[in-house]
Design an enzyme around this catalytic site. Sequence first.
Site, PDB file in Angstrom:
ATOM      1  N   HIS A  62       0.836  -1.203   0.000  1.00  0.00           N
ATOM      2  CA  HIS A  62       0.000   0.000   0.000  1.00  0.00           C
ATOM      3  C   HIS A  62       0.866   1.246   0.000  1.00  0.00           C
ATOM      4  CE1 HIS A  62      -2.723   3.155   1.381  1.00  0.00           C
ATOM      5  NE2 HIS A  62      -3.714   2.388   0.964  1.00  0.00           N
ATOM      6  N   HIS A  72      -7.386  -2.220  -4.236  1.00  0.00           N
ATOM      7  CA  HIS A  72      -6.012  -1.976  -4.700  1.00  0.00           C
ATOM      8  C   HIS A  72      -5.507  -3.130  -5.567  1.00  0.00           C
ATOM      9  CE1 HIS A  72      -5.276   1.778  -2.700  1.00  0.00           C
ATOM     10  NE2 HIS A  72      -5.573   1.283  -1.516  1.00  0.00           N
TER      11      HIS A  72
END
Length: 262
Positions: free
Chosen positions: A146, A208
């Site tokens: 991330h 994501h």
Amino acid sequence: MKNDIPAAILVVSFGTTHPDTLERCIAATEQAIAARFPEHPVYRAFTSSMVIRRLKEKRGIAVDTVKEALARIAEDGFTRVAVQPTLILSGIEYEKIQRNLADTPNMRVALGRPLIGKTEDCAEIAAVLMQENPLAPDETLMLMGHGTEHAANDVYHAMQAEFDREGYRAFIGTVEGTPSFADSVARLTASGASRARLLPLMFVAGDHAKNDMAGAGEDSLISLVNRAGIEAEPVLRGLGESKTIQSLYAARVEEALGEVMA
């Protein structure tokens, strides 16, 4: 009062709006922890208010915030709680949990460390990743983290240093931090690899993974790898699906239980 059960366990995740990865990663890890500690009831909380709201509105799934879960645990009669985050590192979300636990005067609480809570964890996690993702001779593992503006972002560099030190064919690129996608693709290109396997270095394979890693956008990781002339295979599998990773979270719960029961 639950005098016969000394402590509850609260598993805290950022959360996901994707039911598939919620079951395979979050629920599966909670179940693994419950199986490891059958005498301690396991509760769930998410840190993302947006995820909680969307799950309720679109799926009819209700999930507590950390404060709501603590109130529920107190109502059930428990005064000791081992809180275990399913976070990867000790960043912004971890500090949010710490703040939520600061105001619990009538409850003894211990917070477990995240998956990579200290530098020594890097070797163990790197070995697990390589063991669970055997590569062909012309293949390299591309891990998508991330990333964060928090100092905890250094964990990604420590992990990359561990891969390099062990000679593992693996590169890390992050969505919002460093190393960037461009950094990881540059290293991939320089390595001479002809194929790459893309894998989320995240607890769940949600937005994501499906968009930033494997999506059709020109800035996605798979698009950048393909433009570099390298074949890419995305694997939509969160770390929470790994039995070994689940056991590592359970080990952190054991540490927290030891602290709260001392």
